[in-house]
Design a protein around this motif. Sequence first.
Motif, PDB file in Angstrom:
ATOM      1  N   ILE A 157       0.835  -1.211   0.000  1.00 38.81           N
ATOM      2  CA  ILE A 157       0.000   0.000   0.000  1.00 38.81           C
ATOM      3  C   ILE A 157       0.867   1.258   0.000  1.00 38.81           C
ATOM      4  N   LYS A 158       1.917   1.257   0.782  1.00 40.26           N
ATOM      5  CA  LYS A 158       2.808   2.417   0.824  1.00 40.26           C
ATOM      6  C   LYS A 158       3.508   2.601  -0.530  1.00 40.26           C
TER       7      LYS A 158
ATOM      8  N   PHE B 119       2.379   1.628  -3.402  1.00 35.55           N
ATOM      9  CA  PHE B 119       1.351   2.077  -4.335  1.00 35.55           C
ATOM     10  C   PHE B 119       1.108   3.579  -4.182  1.00 35.55           C
ATOM     11  N   GLU B 120       0.959   4.038  -2.945  1.00 36.41           N
ATOM     12  CA  GLU B 120       0.719   5.464  -2.705  1.00 36.41           C
ATOM     13  C   GLU B 120       1.873   6.316  -3.219  1.00 36.41           C
ATOM     14  N   GLU B 121       3.094   5.834  -3.064  1.00 32.27           N
ATOM     15  CA  GLU B 121       4.256   6.569  -3.575  1.00 32.27           C
ATOM     16  C   GLU B 121       4.251   6.592  -5.100  1.00 32.27           C
ATOM     17  N   SER B 122       3.818   5.491  -5.719  1.00 27.46           N
ATOM     18  CA  SER B 122       3.738   5.449  -7.177  1.00 27.46           C
ATOM     19  C   SER B 122       2.665   6.398  -7.701  1.00 27.46           C
ATOM     20  N   VAL B 123       1.561   6.515  -6.961  1.00 30.14           N
ATOM     21  CA  VAL B 123       0.509   7.455  -7.358  1.00 30.14           C
ATOM     22  C   VAL B 123       1.075   8.874  -7.360  1.00 30.14           C
ATOM     23  N   LEU B 124       1.822   9.212  -6.329  1.00 29.91           N
ATOM     24  CA  LEU B 124       2.440  10.541  -6.279  1.00 29.91           C
ATOM     25  C   LEU B 124       3.455  10.709  -7.412  1.00 29.91           C
TER      26      LEU B 124
ATOM     27  N   TYR C  48      -5.488   2.120 -11.349  1.00 31.86           N
ATOM     28  CA  TYR C  48      -5.761   2.878 -10.121  1.00 31.86           C
ATOM     29  C   TYR C  48      -7.167   2.574  -9.611  1.00 31.86           C
TER      30      TYR C  48
ATOM     31  N   THR D 296      -8.103   0.683  -6.121  1.00 30.53           N
ATOM     32  CA  THR D 296      -8.739   1.425  -5.029  1.00 30.53           C
ATOM     33  C   THR D 296     -10.215   1.074  -4.833  1.00 30.53           C
TER      34      THR D 296
ATOM     35  N   MET E  54      -2.482  -3.056  -7.822  1.00 32.29           N
ATOM     36  CA  MET E  54      -1.479  -2.172  -7.219  1.00 32.29           C
ATOM     37  C   MET E  54      -0.088  -2.511  -7.744  1.00 32.29           C
TER      38      MET E  54
END
Length: 84
Positions: free
Chosen positions: A4-5, A7-12, A32, A36, A72
Motif C-alpha cells: 500500500i505504501k 502504491f501510494e508513492e507510485s501514485v504521487l 488505479y 482502489t 497495485m
Amino acid sequence: MDLIKAFEESVLSSKSLPAQSNENLLKLYSLYKQATEGDVNIEKPTNFFDIAGIAKFNAWESLKGITKESAMTQYIDLVTNLGR
C-alpha cells in the motif's frame, strides 16, 4: 516496504511523469480504479459523444476480476517503467 505504501508513492510519482500516450493514461486510470475500488461499479456512459468516459469505463471493465493487490503491483510496475 509494504504494498500500500509503495502504491501510494507510485501514485504521487505518476503526477510528475512526462506526457504520456492516451493508452498509457488509460492503463494508469484503470489500474488505479481497480486497485482502489475493485471491479467496475458504475454504469457505462450512454452518451455516444462521451468518448473519454466510455474509454475509461471500458479500460476499467477490462480488469474485472483482478485483485486489488495485483492491480497495485501492476500500477507500481507501470509507473516505474514509464518513469525510466
